[in-house]
Design an enzyme around this catalytic site. Structure first.
Site, mmCIF file in Angstrom:
data_model
loop_
_atom_site.group_PDB
_atom_site.id
_atom_site.type_symbol
_atom_site.label_atom_id
_atom_site.label_comp_id
_atom_site.label_asym_id
_atom_site.label_seq_id
_atom_site.Cartn_x
_atom_site.Cartn_y
_atom_site.Cartn_z
ATOM 1 N N SER A 147 1.006 -1.131 -0.190
ATOM 2 C CA SER A 147 -0.068 -0.182 0.042
ATOM 3 C C SER A 147 0.857 1.065 0.027
ATOM 4 O O SER A 147 1.547 1.696 -1.078
ATOM 5 C CB SER A 147 -0.730 -0.115 0.990
ATOM 6 O OG SER A 147 -1.752 0.907 1.391
ATOM 7 N N ASP B 238 -1.097 1.522 -3.702
ATOM 8 C CA ASP B 238 -1.916 0.438 -4.470
ATOM 9 C C ASP B 238 -3.360 0.927 -4.937
ATOM 10 O O ASP B 238 -4.105 0.409 -5.201
ATOM 11 C CB ASP B 238 -2.210 -0.669 -3.715
ATOM 12 C CG ASP B 238 -2.920 -0.455 -2.274
ATOM 13 O OD1 ASP B 238 -2.876 0.659 -1.797
ATOM 14 O OD2 ASP B 238 -3.532 -1.469 -1.559
ATOM 15 N N ASP C 186 -2.776 6.546 -3.311
ATOM 16 C CA ASP C 186 -1.437 5.808 -2.756
ATOM 17 C C ASP C 186 -1.031 4.761 -3.394
ATOM 18 O O ASP C 186 -1.306 4.489 -4.600
ATOM 19 C CB ASP C 186 -1.714 5.320 -1.211
ATOM 20 C CG ASP C 186 -2.992 4.063 -1.216
ATOM 21 O OD1 ASP C 186 -3.478 4.086 -2.091
ATOM 22 O OD2 ASP C 186 -2.760 3.193 -0.405
ATOM 23 N N ASP D 10 -5.860 2.625 -3.574
ATOM 24 C CA ASP D 10 -7.211 2.341 -2.975
ATOM 25 C C ASP D 10 -7.648 3.796 -2.133
ATOM 26 O O ASP D 10 -8.749 3.621 -1.639
ATOM 27 C CB ASP D 10 -7.406 1.008 -2.041
ATOM 28 C CG ASP D 10 -6.438 0.923 -0.857
ATOM 29 O OD1 ASP D 10 -5.301 2.010 -0.833
ATOM 30 O OD2 ASP D 10 -6.461 0.070 -0.124
HETATM 31 MG MG MG Z 1 -3.610 1.367 0.106
#
Ligand code: MG
Length: 461
Positions: free
Chosen positions: A105, A250, A248, A252
């Site tokens: 992440s 990844d 961010d 999400d």
């Molecule tokens: Mg994330």
């Protein structure tokens, strides 16, 4: 075996968002195969989707995880590099039994991680994580006969399906007519893969910065904090763009920059989405952690919503939404869970919703957010050794018992002037963190100071 013994010593392998560690120190190929054997045993010869973010270690760990999974008789469907919410959606679309996402992440580039999702795309429960941890510690893995080893397939098209799904939840024609100029900063993470195309399909003029995938995150840290978004804000201003959005690593979570170049924090953009969601649905249940701003409750009170406060953690928000049949969740860090799409954080979905709201209201983001109540946030911390954390919490509670403390996560005190203070032990560091919120900066500062003094006293006595 490199990494395996270190990880066996951890009291808990899964953190708030999967297993995280420094690559080749804690998160080695050996460990990843071993834990994938436990996860594969849990999925019981099922069909498991596999995805990864853009980190340098992505295919090394994906190969190791894949080897473990097929060894237990699971079939692996490799969707390749993709945002986490894209993988979460594809689990359902392709009727998989579960998924593994290799991602750390927002963590720095030396980290990576393993997230396990159930067939509905939501991360598995703590109960199920414990089952996997137990198998790992006891070495209770199902290794199938050589004839029954699973296969690894490629799964194509997940990014396109994801993009189309996001589009289907907004008024694409309305957004197209506005021809918004959007600056996108995915931090050289996987958000750069689908989002620029999605924006163009929504009729936007797109300026990208840091949109090539590079696992060393050379342009900025993958955490979308204001200090990392200076280039985005400057690009929005220099281009006279309508809005900027940062993801961010990844993709999400998303944080927005308004047309004047101001970074707008996550609980305010969430409250804006909440307002339009409640208006469209004539109310509803909204799930958010206790760390979110009072503005979330103000909006709920005004537009017929009910706020359900939870512990901090995106998985807790998702599971609470499912349990209570809530269609909206949000976090102060830019995570928005839009139930009609999927009850997990999704940066591209959040971005499309914000554009939709700007189009419906025919107003810019700054103006829309200015219409919401404003609060000032002040933060501080107090050192507290891990072994003193519980006793400090008890002392604090006995001191503030008459103030109706909320103990959902740490201690939260709400006052009649709509100010509040949240005092939480850090999960990883020997610290207590204090977050005060008030309608004036002075009141928030005074609150933090007052409770910091109390905590310091408690740690000394
Ligand atoms: Mg994330």
């Amino acid at each position: 075996m490199k990494g395996i013994l270190d990880m066996k010593e951890r009291t808990q392998l899964f953190g708030t968002n999967g297993i995280r560690g420094i690559v080749n120190r804690e998160l080695t190929p050996e460990f990843s195969t071993e834990i994938a054997l436990s996860i594969g045993s849990y999925f019981n010869r099922g069909r498991v989707l596999l995805g990864y973010d853009g980190r340098i270690s992505n295919t090394m760990l994906a190969n190791a995880v894949s080897a473990g999974l097929v060894s237990t008789g699971c079939d692996v469907y490799d969707a390749g590099m993709a945002p986490t919410p894209c993988i979460q959606l594809a689990v359902r679309t392709h009727k998989m039994d579960g998924a593994i996402m290799i991602t750390a992440s927002h963590n720095p580039p030396e980290y990576n991680g393993i997230k396990v999702m159930a067939r509905d795309g939501v991360e598995i429960s703590r109960h199920d994580e414990k089952m996997i941890e137990e198998r790992f510690r006891q070495g209770e893995m199902t290794r199938v006969d050589w004839r029954e080893i699973g296969h690894r397939h490629s799964l194509c098209g997940a990014l396109t399906e994801y993009k189309d799904a996001v589009k289907s939840h907004v008024d694409a024609d309305l957004i197209k007519k506005k021809h918004y100029h959007v600056v996108l900063d995915p931090a050289c993470g996987v958000g750069g893969l689908a989002t620029p195309h999605l924006l163009r399909e929504l009729g936007c003029r797109v300026t990208t910065i840091n949109s090539f995938v590079d696992g060393s995150f050379p342009a900025r840290q993958p955490e979308p904090r204001p200090e990392n978004l200076v280039d985005l804000a400057a690009t929005v201003r220099a281009n006279g763009a309508d809005v900027g959005v940062a993801f961010d690593g990844d993709a999400d979570r998303s944080i927005f920059v308004d047309a004047t170049g101001n970074v707008q924090w996550g609980d305010r953009t969430f409250a804006l989405i909440e307002k339009y969601f409640l208006l469209a649905n004539s109310g509803g249940k909204v799930v958010t952690p206790v760390s979110s701003s009072q503005v979330v409750r103000d909006v709920a009170d005004k537009y017929g919503g009910e706020v359900i406060w939870t512990k901090v953690g995106s998985t807790i928000v998702s599971h609470t939404m499912k349990k209570l049949r809530s269609e909206l969740g949000g976090e102060e860090n830019g995570g928005v869970f839009y139930g009609p799409h999927q009850p997990v954080r999704d940066a591209a979905m959040t971005m499309a919703l914000i554009l939709n709201i700007m189009g419906t209201a025919e107003r810019g983001l700054a103006e829309l957010l200015d219409s919401l109540p404003r609060y000032y946030l002040e933060k501080d911390k107090v050192e507290c050794p891990h072994h003193q954390k519980t006793s400090l919490l008890k002392k604090l509670l006995s001191e503030v018992g008459h103030l109706n403390p909320e103990t959902i996560d740490g201690v939260k005190l709400r006052f009649s002037d709509k100010s509040s203070i949240l005092i939480r032990p850090s999960g990883t560091e020997p610290l207590y963190r204090l977050f005060a919120e008030a309608v004036t900066k002075e009141r928030a500062s005074r609150l933090v100071k007052e409770y910091k003094q109390k905590l310091v006293q408690f740690t000394r006595n």
